[in-house]
Design an enzyme around this catalytic site. Structure first.
Site, PDB file in Angstrom:
ATOM      1  N   ILE B 310       0.817  -1.223   0.000  1.00 11.44           N
ATOM      2  CA  ILE B 310       0.000   0.000   0.000  1.00 11.44           C
ATOM      3  C   ILE B 310       0.849   1.270   0.000  1.00 11.44           C
ATOM      4  CG2 ILE B 310      -1.995  -1.068   1.129  1.00 11.44           C
ATOM      5  CD1 ILE B 310      -1.075   0.346   3.745  1.00 11.44           C
ATOM      6  N   CYS B 370      -2.294 -12.149   0.313  1.00 16.92           N
ATOM      7  CA  CYS B 370      -1.136 -11.252   0.344  1.00 16.92           C
ATOM      8  C   CYS B 370      -0.670 -11.303   1.787  1.00 16.92           C
ATOM      9  CB  CYS B 370      -1.515  -9.852  -0.118  1.00 16.92           C
ATOM     10  SG  CYS B 370      -3.054  -9.218   0.578  1.00 16.92           S
ATOM     11  N   TRP B 374      -6.614  -8.216   2.555  1.00 18.47           N
ATOM     12  CA  TRP B 374      -7.722  -7.282   2.361  1.00 18.47           C
ATOM     13  C   TRP B 374      -7.411  -6.176   1.367  1.00 18.47           C
ATOM     14  CZ3 TRP B 374      -7.432  -6.891   8.314  1.00 18.47           C
ATOM     15  CH2 TRP B 374      -6.294  -6.173   8.707  1.00 18.47           C
TER      16      TRP B 374
END
Lengths: 862, 606
Positions: B310, B370, B374
């Site tokens: 992210i 992952c 999520w």
């Protein structure tokens, strides 16, 4: 001829060859080589697929030896094929043949000279429009410009066509001198005339100024003539300042400020020639990179600089269009030779500004004029494409760059261009190798010398054929008069995937999806069309006719009632109708001077069409001018106001009487001086002008026809100057003697009443978009009293006619035109009369005779 | 005499050519602000909007509890802004009371939707204090114990969007339960896993204790559960989080056995485990107790998909914003775009999903995870499902897909977006969902007839991802949503969409029920989504699919004609027919958005 080819073909046939081509699984079959083609036929399959490849399309051949030989064929349309051939020798032979035959230099041996399509014939027009046609069709051009044939033997400029458009005041001698001062003789010529403001785009090559700053007074005069009454013009030089200055060292140069004081020069550096070719090579290399490491794709794309060439071209063209359209100045575009970037820029600028160049026909016409006829050296520029290993000579993908730019426009304005992406792809392929002769040579002179126009077929004509048209039009095209200003930010430009990634499966898929969408649109459009027709045929107007008891009202009502239903047509007048009229359908009392009552009538009856027949005619009007003024003018104003207020379609008849002695008389056009000498005429001109004014200002659907003298058997004329032409028939059949109030040679336009009614109905039904005018002349015939008498004597030889001209009516008639020019009505809404003098006379006699018989009146037939 | 007003001249040679064009000034359609039910204006003020495209613009700003609305007062140049406060990530004061220079005193607002706004105010009398305070309070309600606007709005819609997705209905649509897969309610009180939904599909053979033991070995107890099953070959997509292998390389027999049960369900020879991460990251995760499935998992193969985390995605989008707002990079656009790596990330996500879809369509079951399962996992499973199952390519199906794979399985919307939260630098924020929508957009570009919905839906979804007007994207997981009674106290975004579907539909949609889409994830075929990322720049031509709009007009006209034809035929028999006027004034129009002049316009050209 064939012998020459066979010299190069050692092995003509190879069996058991494997062909690998993009988007298809490998297939095994027979390979044939002919003088112009490579033919692969797949024997395994029942369906027997074939691949036919024009050798000219092959850009490079690479052979790899092994137990079997492999030839890789790289095409100018960016396709890459691979052929596995058993046997090294055969492989080498084939490769050699391909290499030699695909590079043959002699134009008359090329395929277009052998190509014979079954659906076309050689005597069709070659090319789309000549410059002569262009000159004639471009409205407004002839006042300041002329067509010069100074180059008719290609002696002044070998790369120009035989005719060019130049300022009117510059004679051919001057042009010859200017040509000597411009590289390759390419003196400034007009390539675009902007209707909106009369400004133009000119193009030329560079002036031959040289190191010692030569001047040419004729050149300066020519450009000064282009400026005309404007205050200045712009020269867009497609080179940088430095380049144009350096050009002086080799004899070239630019228009210096001191010699061309009315012109401002702007420089835009545009790549051309070798660097453009190299850019294409880099781009194609990046596109064909099959390696998995694609990380650097965007950098490679950027490094090829192709998109930045697209950007420069579009923004320079945008600049030209701005000068002409927004700023209102003429532009001269040139670089050095004037055969590459100049054409690119002028073409794009025209697409941006000129809606007529955005249709399929218009665009191809533009290419014909600005590229083929204007002398873009296609043969030199498109000899090879991106794969060739041959040393670069004069190859340069300027035309491909144009097509890419047009594609960007097309992408940004998908509704404004009348053609499809398929057309651009087709052109991009055909420019390099083609069955057609269009792109074969460098200049018109070469084409003429080789007899291209007699011996080959024209691509543009073929593309416009009925089968092709469907493929190449844009079904969503929507005409717009506005300029289409492209966004030239790099974010707005895209790689032309349809061309550069054409042979990838993904693109193939997308193309299919686009095709599907196109079909949906076409289907929708046609079903929509049908619906529209059936709606408009069922959507009936509600008609009110004022002055309905005159010569024309009842007859018109009868026709309209047949068409739209009895109750949808209401007759009105201030008089009491005869019983048969009263019985035939709705009749109401209506006084056009009573605004309020008329308004009630219109609203309560949901009137949509108003036919305003109420008026005092010429002779009667002169007898009572005050009343004529009231009815013809005040009444008309009431009607106009009501029509506008209620969005009515309004018909007001006008007349030959709307012209006067100062109008042209034979024939009188739709638009000319109108100074009538009767109150009737004056009020009709007033009506024409008021109606057109309200149309232009407020969109009133005003329609007006100028009737000639109307001749009818069943209804009495209403006091006009042409009444004799009705009376004469009655007299012929009753007393056999007619005393005419006009001189025997008084010629006036006339019409049979049924033509008059039909004209009125057809005109009222014509869609608004077809009308270029709001007032039209309509004509059928013109005759004198003597002529009509002659014609009647064919039936009734005893007819006697005496003349005692009445001064009022004779004066009126003498002030009127003798013939109408109704060509606009014929063109715009298809007007065509059915009755000539002969038909008129026999019909009138027949009808009046029957009438008299029915009424028990005697008939003088001897 | 005026010089050419030029859009095409940036060259210093031609200084006489200025660079403003009227055409480029249009920003958004001009409408008077109409407030939502429950929306209240709190302050109105004269300000100067420092527009990056047109320079300073005088006008009035209105702040409500939902939006910031600005409208220029200059009549010949209309500039309008309408920004939901939820889209604001940061509000700062710019300049001080003593700052010099024109327009140096005011507010600087950073938005989540690829733009920044600057307003200048008068320096006298602390004129910005009140507006700053209001903005700060209303844009970040959570920091001030205020409710999000979704809890304030009184909007009512015909349809209740909360009924779009019901977990059981969706499982039943897929043909579940069956003899290999069962439904478990073990999580009905969120006891097994607090970030999972209550209804889960698991191997038929697994027992509830198995699930608990597997949960102990999976990060945040996110056990492998079924997301999608192939109707014919029974291959499944199973999603989960990473196994808790740790530095010591722990094993868990129950987890191994559980994966074996998944494999056995359709006798896949080898269960493929797609670990979305780059392998180095997966290894590094061992240090914090995570890791990946090792050789001990027999009959399984592990594939790393190299998708970054992210933080990388956040920085990438930030770089993209730098080159498109306020000014677009001109000279080296493509290499600058490349250096943001945004398209490369898109490519990796898409190509991962393609691999998943490909495996499943050839009959092999896959497991996707992952780290926590999520973010990247949701991207991969939902995109693969979009490729495999045409139902998800319909408007309602797509809503279900988002509800299921993203919302119910606990994509942390609240953390990733930061709804109502003032902490703009929060390291948990990341545009993972934006990236997913971008991938969907890329697919719609490649398959223009395969999706029932259009670009407008995607833009609407992204706008309301931030707006806080609907409850749909609020909170991190179902348990939090239950706790905050989202379904009863807020409106669903799908209520808005489904009450007016026509504008979100793709008129070229051609259903092909059994088609598996296989997009190309090559850089050569990916495009920057200009009409989202650069939509605030009026100079970039926005491709709002004129072709689609025109076609829609045609369809609307067709309907109108059909209706008219019907009317005409009905009225034909009556003695005095009512004939509609040829202008539309007294004809009821089926589509009020089509102006009457369009018809005449069209008539001339067909």
């Amino acid at each position: 001829m064939l012998m020459e080819f066979s010299e190069h073909i050692k092995t003509a046939n190879v069996e058991d060859v494997v062909l690998r081509q993009p988007l298809h699984p490998p297939s095994r079959g027979t390979l044939c080589i002919t003088g112009h083609h490579l033919l692969f036929s797949d024997r395994e399959d029942q369906s027997c697929s074939q691949v036919l490849l024009l050798l000219r399309n092959i850009d490079a051949v690479e052979k790899r030896s092994g137990s079997t030989g492999t030839i890789t064929i790289k095409c100018k349309d960016l396709r890459v094929l691979q052929i596995d051939i058993p046997g090294m020798e055969q492989c080498l032979n084939i490769a050699h043949s391909i290499e030699t035959l695909s590079n043959l230099e002699s134009v008359p041996e090329m395929y277009p000279f052998f190509y014979k399509p079954s659906d076309q014939s050689l005597d069709r027009q070659w090319g789309l429009s000549t410059l002569e046609q262009f000159f004639q069709e471009t409205k407004g051009l002839a006042s300041q410009w002329r067509l010069s044939t100074v180059n008719k033997h290609y002696s002044v400029c070998p790369s120009y066509p035989t005719s060019v458009i130049v300022p009117k005041c510059i004679n051919d001698e001057t042009l010859k001198k200017v040509a000597k001062f411009r590289q390759g003789g390419r003196f400034p010529v007009l390539c675009y005339y902007h209707h909106k403001n009369g400004m133009v785009i000119m193009r030329s090559s560079q002036p031959l100024m040289g190191a010692n700053k030569k001047r040419c007074a004729e050149d300066e005069r020519l450009l000064e003539a282009v400026i005309g009454n404007s205050d200045k013009g712009y020269i867009i030089d497609t080179r940088s300042i430095q380049q144009s200055q350096q050009a002086r060292m080799t004899g070239g140069g630019f228009e210096s400020k001191s010699c061309y004081s009315s012109w401002r020069r702007l420089h835009r550096h545009m790549e051309k020639g070798k660097s453009l070719q190299e850019s294409l090579i880099k781009l194609v290399e990046a596109c064909g990179d099959e390696s998995h490491n694609m990380d650097r794709w965007l950098s490679k794309l950027e490094n090829s600089k192709w998109l930045s060439h697209v950007q420069t071209a579009l923004s320079t063209a945008g600049l030209v269009a701005e000068c002409v359209e927004r700023d209102g100045h003429s532009v001269l575009v040139h670089g050095s030779e004037g055969t590459d970037s100049s054409l690119l820029i002028s073409t794009l600028a025209q697409l941006i500004m000129d809606p007529s160049s955005r249709t399929l026909d218009g665009f191809l016409g533009l290419l014909d004029r600005e590229w083929v006829q204007a002398g873009h050296p296609f043969r030199k520029r498109c000899a090879h494409s991106a794969y060739s290993h041959a040393r670069l000579q004069q190859e340069s993908p300027v035309f491909l760059l144009l097509l890419d730019c047009v594609w960007q426009l097309w992408r940004q304005f998908p509704l404004a261009l009348g053609f499809s992406e398929a057309l651009l792809l087709k052109l991009a392929t055909e420019a390099y190798s083609s069955n057609y002769g269009t792109f074969l040579c460098n200049t018109e002179q070469e084409r003429y010398a080789l007899g291209i126009k007699q011996k080959t077929y024209c691509l543009f004509q073929a593309l416009l054929g009925p089968m092709n048209r469907e493929v190449y039009i844009n079904p969503l095209y929507e005409h717009t008069d506005l300029a289409i200003w492209p966004s030239v930010h790099p974010q707005s430009l895209q790689l032309w995937r349809g061309f550069f990634l054409r042979w990838t499966p993904q693109n193939q898929h997308l193309e299919e999806a686009q095709k599907e969408i196109k079909n949906m649109i076409i289907e929708q459009t046609s079903s929509w069309n049908k619906l529209e027709n059936s709606v408009s045929s069922q959507e009936k107007p509600r008609v009110l006719i004022t002055g309905g008891l005159g010569q024309l009202g009842v007859g018109l009502a009868e026709i309209l009632r047949k068409q739209y239903g009895t109750n949808n047509v209401i007759l009105s007048d201030v008089k009491k109708p005869p019983p048969h009229v009263f019985r035939s359908g709705p009749f109401v009392y209506a006084d056009v001077l009573d605004y309020k009552h008329l308004r009630e009538l219109i609203i309560n009856n949901q009137i949509t069409w108003l036919v305003h027949y109420s008026a005092l005619l010429s002779a009667v009007g002169e007898a009572n001018v005050a009343l004529a003024r009231k009815i013809n003018i005040t009444g008309l104003h009431n009607v106009l106001d009501l029509a506008l207020e209620n969005s009515l379609r309004l018909f007001v008849p006008s007349t030959i009487g709307a012209f006067g002695p100062s109008s042209p008389r034979d024939p009188v056009p739709d638009l000319c001086v109108q100074r009538p000498r009767t109150i009737y005429g004056v009020s009709k001109v007033h009506g024409e002008l008021m109606g057109e004014y309200l149309h232009h200002k407020h969109g009133l659907d005003f329609r007006c026809l100028r009737y000639p003298g109307v001749i009818s058997a069943n209804t009495q004329p209403g006091g006009g100057t042409t009444d004799y032409a009705v009376q004469i028939f009655h007299d012929a059949l009753s007393t056999g003697h007619h005393e005419c109030y006009l001189r025997p040679d008084t010629r006036l336009p006339m019409m049979h009443i049924s033509d008059c009614h039909r004209a009125t109905v057809e005109f009222m039904e014509a869609p608004e978009c077809q009308l270029s005018l709001r007032t039209y002349n309509i004509a059928a015939m013109s005759f004198t009293p003597e002529e009509v008498a002659q014609e009647i004597r064919k039936h009734l030889p005893q007819l006697k006619i005496t003349y005692s001209p009445d001064s009022v009516r004779q004066t009126i008639a003498d002030s009127w035109p003798v013939r109408f020019d109704d060509s606009n009505a014929r063109r715009d809404w298809g007007w065509a009369p059915a009755f000539g003098l002969e038909e008129l006379v026999s019909d009138m006699l027949h009808t009046i005779r029957n009438k008299r018989t029915n009424e028990g009146l005697p008939i003088n037939s001897l | 005499m005026a010089s050419p007003v030029s859009l095409y001249s940036s060259n210093s040679l031609d200084k006489h050519i200025s660079s403003v064009s009227k055409d480029s000034l249009k920003m958004e359609p001009l409408t008077d602000v109409s407030l939502l039910p429950g929306e209240d204006g709190v302050i109105e003020k004269e300000v100067i909007y420092i527009c990056p495209f047109n320079g300073p613009v005088k006008g009035k700003v209105l702040i409500t509890n939902y939006r910031l609305y600005f409208r220029s007062s200059d009549s010949d140049m209309t500039v309008m802004l309408d920004v939901p406060l939820g889209a604001i990530s940061r509000v700062e004061k710019m300049g001080g009371a003593s700052s010099r220079g024109e327009n140096s005193y005011g507010l600087d607002i950073t938005c989540k939707d690829m733009r920044n706004l600057r307003f200048a105010l008068k320096q006298e009398g602390h004129s910005r204090r009140d507006i700053f305070d209001f903005l700060f309070r209303l844009a970040f309600p959570l920091a001030h114990s205020l409710p999000l606007f979704a809890y304030v709005t009184q909007e009512k819609y015909e349809e209740n969007g909360w009924n779009v997705y019901k977990a059981m209905d969706e499982l039943r649509r897929q043909g579940l339960p069956n003899n290999k897969w069962r439904i478990t309610f073990i999580n009905k009180n969120y006891e097994l896993c607090d970030t999972y939904p209550t209804v889960l599909a698991v191997p038929y053979k697994s027992k509830e204790e198995d699930l608990r033991r597997v949960a102990a070995f999976r990060s945040r107890s996110r056990i492998p559960v079924l997301s999608w099953i192939h109707r014919e070959n029974q291959a499944v997509i199973v999603r989960c989080s990473q196994p808790l292998v740790g530095m010591s390389g722990k094993r868990n027999k129950d987890d191994e056995r559980y994966l074996e049960m998944i494999r056995e369900a359709n006798e896949t020879p080898k269960l493929t485990i797609y670990d979305a991460r780059p392998s180095v990251n997966a290894v590094a995760n061992k240090a914090t107790g995570g890791g990946y499935e090792g050789d001990e998992y027999q009959n399984a193969e592990l594939v790393f998909l190299d998708i970054q985390n992210i933080h990388v995605m956040r920085e990438s989008l930030k770089k993209l914003k730098d080159i498109v707002y306020p000014n677009v990079e001109e000279s080296h656009w493509l290499s600058s775009l490349e250096s943001t790596h945004w398209l490369e990330h898109i490519k990796l996500v898409l190509s991962g999903a393609i691999q998943v879809a490909d495996k499943v369509s050839t009959g092999n079951s896959v497991l996707v995870h992952c780290s926590d399962g999520w973010d990247r996992t949701a991207q991969l499973t939902s995109l693969a499902m979009l490729m495999l199952d045409s139902h998800y390519r319909t408007l309602r199906g797509f809503e279900v897909l988002i509800e299921k794979e993203w919302i119910s399985f606990g994509h942390k919307f609240a953390s990733r977006i930061g709804h109502g939260d003032k902490n703009h630098a929060d390291q948990d924020r990341s545009p993972i969902f934006v990236q997913f929508i971008d991938c969907v957009w890329q697919m719609t570009k490649q398959f223009p007839t395969a999706f029932e919905f259009n670009e407008r839906l995607l833009l609407t979804i992204l706008d309301h991802l931030y707006s806080c007007r609907f409850g749909t994207f609020l909170y991190n997981c179902e348990s939090a949503r239950d706790q905050h009674e989202v379904r009863t106290k807020t409106v669903s975004l799908w209520s808005l969409v489904n009450s007016k579907t026509d504008i979100y539909l793709n008129p070229f949609y051609t259903p092909e029920p059994n088609m598996v889409l296989c997009p190309v994830a090559s850089m050569r075929h990916l495009e920057l989504w200009v009409s989202y990322y650069i939509r605030w720049n009026p100079r970039i031509r926005q491709q709002q699919s004129p072709v689609e709009q025109r076609y829609r007009e045609l369809l609307a006209l067709r309907d109108e004609y059909l209706k008219k034809l019907e009317e005409l035929q009905l009225s034909d028999s009556s003695p005095a027919p009512r004939v509609p006027n040829s202008t539309a004034s007294n004809t009821p129009s089926s589509n009020s958005s089509t102006p009457p002049q369009h018809r005449t316009h069209l008539q001339t050209h067909f």
